[in-house]
Design an enzyme around this catalytic site. Structure first.
Site, mmCIF file in Angstrom:
data_model
loop_
_atom_site.group_PDB
_atom_site.id
_atom_site.type_symbol
_atom_site.label_atom_id
_atom_site.label_comp_id
_atom_site.label_asym_id
_atom_site.label_seq_id
_atom_site.Cartn_x
_atom_site.Cartn_y
_atom_site.Cartn_z
ATOM 1 N N SER A 156 40.349 43.225 24.846
ATOM 2 C CA SER A 156 41.234 43.600 25.838
ATOM 3 C C SER A 156 42.579 43.581 25.782
ATOM 4 O O SER A 156 43.274 44.557 26.440
ATOM 5 C CB SER A 156 40.923 42.722 27.069
ATOM 6 O OG SER A 156 39.602 43.010 27.899
ATOM 7 N N HIS B 75 43.417 40.036 35.090
ATOM 8 C CA HIS B 75 43.065 40.728 33.842
ATOM 9 C C HIS B 75 43.918 41.889 33.602
ATOM 10 O O HIS B 75 44.752 42.207 32.479
ATOM 11 C CB HIS B 75 41.790 41.224 33.779
ATOM 12 C CG HIS B 75 41.239 41.558 32.405
ATOM 13 N ND1 HIS B 75 40.992 43.111 31.968
ATOM 14 C CD2 HIS B 75 40.781 41.071 31.366
ATOM 15 C CE1 HIS B 75 40.430 43.100 31.143
ATOM 16 N NE2 HIS B 75 40.365 42.072 30.411
ATOM 17 N N ASP C 287 41.814 49.505 34.786
ATOM 18 C CA ASP C 287 41.376 48.239 34.826
ATOM 19 C C ASP C 287 40.990 47.476 35.996
ATOM 20 O O ASP C 287 40.924 48.131 37.138
ATOM 21 C CB ASP C 287 42.159 47.084 33.968
ATOM 22 C CG ASP C 287 41.910 46.060 33.455
ATOM 23 O OD1 ASP C 287 41.629 44.990 33.960
ATOM 24 O OD2 ASP C 287 41.359 46.209 32.149
#
Length: 478
Positions: free
Chosen positions: A414, A204, A167
């Site tokens: 996600s 994230h 990621d």
């Protein structure tokens, strides 16, 4: 005019890749971006065949010049992919690429004779909150607990399940969150801009690691900044980056991947073929996000879960809304999505607890759900004015700024993905199972929970420490 989130993200991603001319795939409903003027083929004889066929087609039939068709330097990595330039990228605009379309069509008959795919676009692979995000993070009070909450299984370095998160990197103060005390890997390259404001979607990878560690504390979570801070990479580079990520620590038990792309096809990504073939021969289980386009078009690599030969090695994950009873409005869906998990308004770590950090919203919310759902979804609530929206689309035209001090709420496939990866890891710990693919089968076989997605009953994996939140109609409070 309502916000156009997909087009806004096209502009955002193009700014993050200034040297790569991008276009939106044949039409916006296709839900993907790709590099202008370039196609991909396998190295060697196939690349030469593709180059010669396209040049002949352009010269004889397409009214274009064939002298621009050329193979660029073959990739020196394990993906075995060659880029072939088919047009001047400076021609035309960002709404389509006729030269690439012509090149692909010129190979149709040749592919039919060969019995397999020979050529493809060079797609942009992006984090699943990007391109068409479920929403952007919302700050929550420091006292609000994580959701899913932390499970009771203690961390044991001798038996911990190895999980690789591919990621964006970890924020520098991630260990300020107890959930991430044992997380390791790469840091974000640049968390804030020159004004001290968090870059778009910073945190994230940190948020994903927090969800995973909450569901399965007995894990060694390693986060790699494989997708750089912008969360986007060309398909021609993606396979090699995945190889690099596993090379740094060896093939783990699990890979949690909240990124991918649609491509309008049902046979995968050409640039990912070599990695997927090697994954199939390993014991690693890839848990991959289904994407946030509210579409049934396969999103890769998650959709490999539906291809022959890959069902054991890939588990695709869609998102449920906050009550866990139905699919989240933004979640991709279809028979290639094998399981769903909570993915709306989860609460996890975004930064550590050292100091508040400002964030400016990129997207404006909608007056109603952009996909026509009748509940108070993340499309419209809470209200935000974003910097990417065109002037006049919002009441003030001024983007909203908030402060993050630790935890946040965030939505997307996600985040459903690490919840499922965590459940597989927790099953391995609880049952002393050393094979992650066997653990996945056992977990799904024992699971009885279901949800309704687009009128179909689907398997739902609900972490025991996850707290459902009732949904409301727009304009009403919970």
């Amino acid at each position: 005019m309502a916000p156009q989130r997909f087009r806004e993200q096209f502009q955002q991603i193009q700014r993050s890749m200034p040297d790569v001319p991008l276009v939106i795939g044949p039409d916006e409903s296709a839900g993907f971006f790709y590099e202008k003027g370039v196609i991909l083929a396998r190295d060697g004889d196939e690349a030469r065949l593709v180059e010669d066929t396209v040049r002949e087609h352009f010269t004889a039939f397409a009214g274009l010049t064939g002298d621009q068709v050329r193979r660029e330097s073959p990739a020196t990595n394990r993906t075995g992919i060659t880029r072939i330039r088919v047009a001047d990228p400076g021609q035309g605009d960002g709404t389509g690429d006729p030269a690439v379309g012509q090149a692909l069509r010129s190979l149709t008959a040749v592919e039919g004779r060969a019995g397999r795919r020979l050529v493809g676009r060079n797609h942009v692979v992006h984090i699943a909150v990007n391109a068409c995000p479920g929403d952007e993070p919302v700050p929550v009070p420091r006292a609000e607990p994580a959701n899913p909450g932390q499970a009771g299984t203690p961390y044991d370095p001798e038996t911990a399940v190895g999980v690789l998160v591919v990621d964006t990197g970890l924020v520098h103060d991630h260990r300020g969150s107890p959930l991430l005390a044992h997380a390791g890997g790469d840091l974000q390259i640049q968390e804030c801009d020159e004004d001290g404001i968090l870059q778009p979607y910073v945190g994230h990878g940190t948020f994903i690691a927090g969800v995973l560690a909450a569901v399965a504390p007995n894990t060694d979570v390693v986060v790699r900044n494989t997708l750089n801070d912008a969360g986007a990479v060309l398909e021609s580079e993606f396979g090699e980056k995945l190889f690099e990520a596993v090379d740094r620590g060896g093939w783990p038990d699990l890979i949690s991947l909240s990124a991918g792309t649609a491509n309008g096809r049902t046979d995968g990504l050409l640039g990912l073929a070599a990695f997927m073939e090697e994954l199939r021969e390993q014991r690693t289980l890839l848990v991959a996000a289904a994407g946030n386009n509210a579409a049934d078009l396969p999103f890769w690599p998650a959709a490999y879960a539906d291809l022959p030969g890959y069902q054991d090695s890939v588990l695709s994950v869609g998102a449920l809304r906050s009550d866990g009873e139905s699919g989240a409005c933004f979640s991709n869906h279809g028979p290639w999505v094998k399981v769903y998990a909570p993915g709306e308004r989860l609460t996890s770590a975004l930064t550590g607890f050292r100091s508040p950090v400002p964030y400016v919203y990129q997207h404006s919310t909608y007056d109603d759900c952009r996909y026509g759902f009748p509940y108070a979804c993340t499309c419209a609530h809470p209200r935000h004015t974003g910097v990417l929206s065109e002037p006049g689309e919002t009441a003030t035209g001024k983007p909203d700024q908030v402060m993050f001090e630790g935890h946040a709420q965030w939505s997307g496939t996600s985040f459903a993905t690490p919840a499922v990866a965590g459940l597989v890891a927790a099953h391995m710990t609880a049952h002393r199972e050393t094979d992650p693919r066997a653990a996945r089968k056992q977990l799904l076989a024992a699971n009885t929970a279901q949800a309704v997605v687009r009128g179909e009953r689907v398997p739902a994996l609900l972490p025991p420490t996850w707290r459902p939140v009732p949904v409301t109609r727009p304009g009403r409070r919970s």
